[in-house]
Design a protein around this motif. Structure first.
Motif, PDB file in Angstrom:
ATOM      1  N   MET A  61       0.820  -1.190   0.000  1.00 41.31           N
ATOM      2  CA  MET A  61       0.000   0.000   0.000  1.00 41.31           C
ATOM      3  C   MET A  61       0.860   1.248   0.000  1.00 41.31           C
ATOM      4  O   MET A  61       0.557   2.213  -0.665  1.00 41.31           O
ATOM      5  N   THR A  62       1.937   1.225   0.760  1.00 42.67           N
ATOM      6  CA  THR A  62       2.830   2.374   0.805  1.00 42.67           C
ATOM      7  C   THR A  62       3.394   2.681  -0.574  1.00 42.67           C
ATOM      8  O   THR A  62       3.550   3.843  -0.939  1.00 42.67           O
ATOM      9  N   LEU A  63       3.674   1.647  -1.344  1.00 39.04           N
ATOM     10  CA  LEU A  63       4.195   1.859  -2.696  1.00 39.04           C
ATOM     11  C   LEU A  63       3.161   2.559  -3.575  1.00 39.04           C
ATOM     12  O   LEU A  63       3.504   3.463  -4.342  1.00 39.04           O
ATOM     13  N   ALA A  64       1.909   2.161  -3.475  1.00 44.10           N
ATOM     14  CA  ALA A  64       0.850   2.817  -4.247  1.00 44.10           C
ATOM     15  C   ALA A  64       0.708   4.270  -3.810  1.00 44.10           C
ATOM     16  O   ALA A  64       0.549   5.162  -4.637  1.00 44.10           O
ATOM     17  N   ARG A  65       0.771   4.520  -2.512  1.00 42.22           N
ATOM     18  CA  ARG A  65       0.686   5.895  -2.014  1.00 42.22           C
ATOM     19  C   ARG A  65       1.842   6.743  -2.511  1.00 42.22           C
ATOM     20  O   ARG A  65       1.698   7.938  -2.727  1.00 42.22           O
ATOM     21  N   ALA A  66       3.000   6.103  -2.679  1.00 42.88           N
ATOM     22  CA  ALA A  66       4.180   6.827  -3.166  1.00 42.88           C
ATOM     23  C   ALA A  66       4.103   7.103  -4.660  1.00 42.88           C
ATOM     24  O   ALA A  66       4.950   7.809  -5.204  1.00 42.88           O
ATOM     25  N   GLY A  67       3.079   6.549  -5.319  1.00 45.08           N
ATOM     26  CA  GLY A  67       2.887   6.801  -6.746  1.00 45.08           C
ATOM     27  C   GLY A  67       3.454   5.717  -7.641  1.00 45.08           C
ATOM     28  O   GLY A  67       3.545   5.909  -8.847  1.00 45.08           O
ATOM     29  N   CYS A  68       3.852   4.578  -7.068  1.00 42.47           N
ATOM     30  CA  CYS A  68       4.369   3.481  -7.881  1.00 42.47           C
ATOM     31  C   CYS A  68       3.245   2.843  -8.680  1.00 42.47           C
ATOM     32  O   CYS A  68       2.135   2.697  -8.187  1.00 42.47           O
ATOM     33  N   ASN A  69       3.568   2.439  -9.898  1.00 41.78           N
ATOM     34  CA  ASN A  69       2.571   1.731 -10.700  1.00 41.78           C
ATOM     35  C   ASN A  69       2.631   0.240 -10.379  1.00 41.78           C
ATOM     36  O   ASN A  69       3.484  -0.214  -9.611  1.00 41.78           O
ATOM     37  N   GLU A  70       1.746  -0.527 -10.984  1.00 44.50           N
ATOM     38  CA  GLU A  70       1.649  -1.953 -10.669  1.00 44.50           C
ATOM     39  C   GLU A  70       2.938  -2.711 -10.993  1.00 44.50           C
ATOM     40  O   GLU A  70       3.346  -3.593 -10.241  1.00 44.50           O
ATOM     41  N   VAL A  71       3.569  -2.372 -12.090  1.00 48.89           N
ATOM     42  CA  VAL A  71       4.820  -3.049 -12.464  1.00 48.89           C
ATOM     43  C   VAL A  71       5.886  -2.803 -11.400  1.00 48.89           C
ATOM     44  O   VAL A  71       6.568  -3.738 -10.963  1.00 48.89           O
ATOM     45  N   GLU A  72       6.008  -1.565 -10.971  1.00 55.56           N
ATOM     46  CA  GLU A  72       6.991  -1.248  -9.929  1.00 55.56           C
ATOM     47  C   GLU A  72       6.676  -1.988  -8.633  1.00 55.56           C
ATOM     48  O   GLU A  72       7.577  -2.493  -7.958  1.00 55.56           O
ATOM     49  N   ILE A  73       5.399  -2.085  -8.307  1.00 49.31           N
ATOM     50  CA  ILE A  73       5.007  -2.760  -7.074  1.00 49.31           C
ATOM     51  C   ILE A  73       5.334  -4.245  -7.140  1.00 49.31           C
ATOM     52  O   ILE A  73       5.931  -4.802  -6.222  1.00 49.31           O
ATOM     53  N   TYR A  74       4.989  -4.909  -8.251  1.00 48.79           N
ATOM     54  CA  TYR A  74       5.246  -6.349  -8.273  1.00 48.79           C
ATOM     55  C   TYR A  74       6.730  -6.655  -8.401  1.00 48.79           C
ATOM     56  O   TYR A  74       7.190  -7.702  -7.945  1.00 48.79           O
ATOM     57  N   MET A  75       7.512  -5.748  -8.982  1.00 47.44           N
ATOM     58  CA  MET A  75       8.958  -5.968  -9.043  1.00 47.44           C
ATOM     59  C   MET A  75       9.576  -5.929  -7.644  1.00 47.44           C
ATOM     60  O   MET A  75      10.528  -6.640  -7.360  1.00 47.44           O
ATOM     61  N   ILE A  76       9.021  -5.123  -6.770  1.00 50.27           N
ATOM     62  CA  ILE A  76       9.542  -5.008  -5.410  1.00 50.27           C
ATOM     63  C   ILE A  76       8.985  -6.095  -4.499  1.00 50.27           C
ATOM     64  O   ILE A  76       9.708  -6.703  -3.720  1.00 50.27           O
ATOM     65  N   THR A  77       7.675  -6.346  -4.600  1.00 49.53           N
ATOM     66  CA  THR A  77       7.031  -7.259  -3.652  1.00 49.53           C
ATOM     67  C   THR A  77       7.122  -8.729  -4.039  1.00 49.53           C
ATOM     68  O   THR A  77       6.985  -9.597  -3.182  1.00 49.53           O
ATOM     69  N   GLY A  78       7.302  -9.008  -5.332  1.00 45.74           N
ATOM     70  CA  GLY A  78       7.353 -10.384  -5.785  1.00 45.74           C
ATOM     71  C   GLY A  78       5.984 -10.972  -6.087  1.00 45.74           C
ATOM     72  O   GLY A  78       5.887 -12.131  -6.472  1.00 45.74           O
ATOM     73  N   HIS A  79       4.911 -10.203  -5.923  1.00 51.12           N
ATOM     74  CA  HIS A  79       3.578 -10.681  -6.285  1.00 51.12           C
ATOM     75  C   HIS A  79       3.484 -10.826  -7.803  1.00 51.12           C
ATOM     76  O   HIS A  79       4.218 -10.194  -8.550  1.00 51.12           O
ATOM     77  N   LYS A  80       2.547 -11.639  -8.238  1.00 52.77           N
ATOM     78  CA  LYS A  80       2.268 -11.741  -9.665  1.00 52.77           C
ATOM     79  C   LYS A  80       1.576 -10.454 -10.097  1.00 52.77           C
ATOM     80  O   LYS A  80       0.830  -9.851  -9.312  1.00 52.77           O
TER      81      LYS A  80
END
Length: 78
Positions: A1-20
């Motif tokens: 959630m913090t990544l989304a609040r920081a303005g990260c897009n879905e690709v950036e989020i899954y690259m960091i978190t490891g989610h699909k």
């Protein structure tokens, strides 16, 4: 959630978190984004930045009223 609040897009989020990739959207949509005003304000800030860039590029001096109001509310929230 913090990544989304920081303005990260879905690709950036899954690259960091490891989610699909599909899981990131599902998780954000189901649990976080619909009820997070901070994410909405980030979206308005991005829209305002886009409109400012367009205005600067085209030499237009005015922002639409709704964007000016949203920007003012965003600044007050900080």
């Amino acid at each position: 959630m913090t990544l989304a609040r920081a303005g990260c897009n879905e690709v950036e989020i899954y690259m960091i978190t490891g989610h699909k990739p599909g899981d990131v959207q599902a998780i954000l949509t189901a649990h976080y984004l619909p009820r997070d005003p901070e994410v909405a304000m980030n979206a308005i800030a991005k829209l305002n930045a886009y409109k400012r860039a367009q205005r600067d590029q085209n030499g237009d001096e005015k922002l639409p009223t709704a964007l000016v109001i949203a920007a003012a509310k965003s600044e007050k929230a900080k």
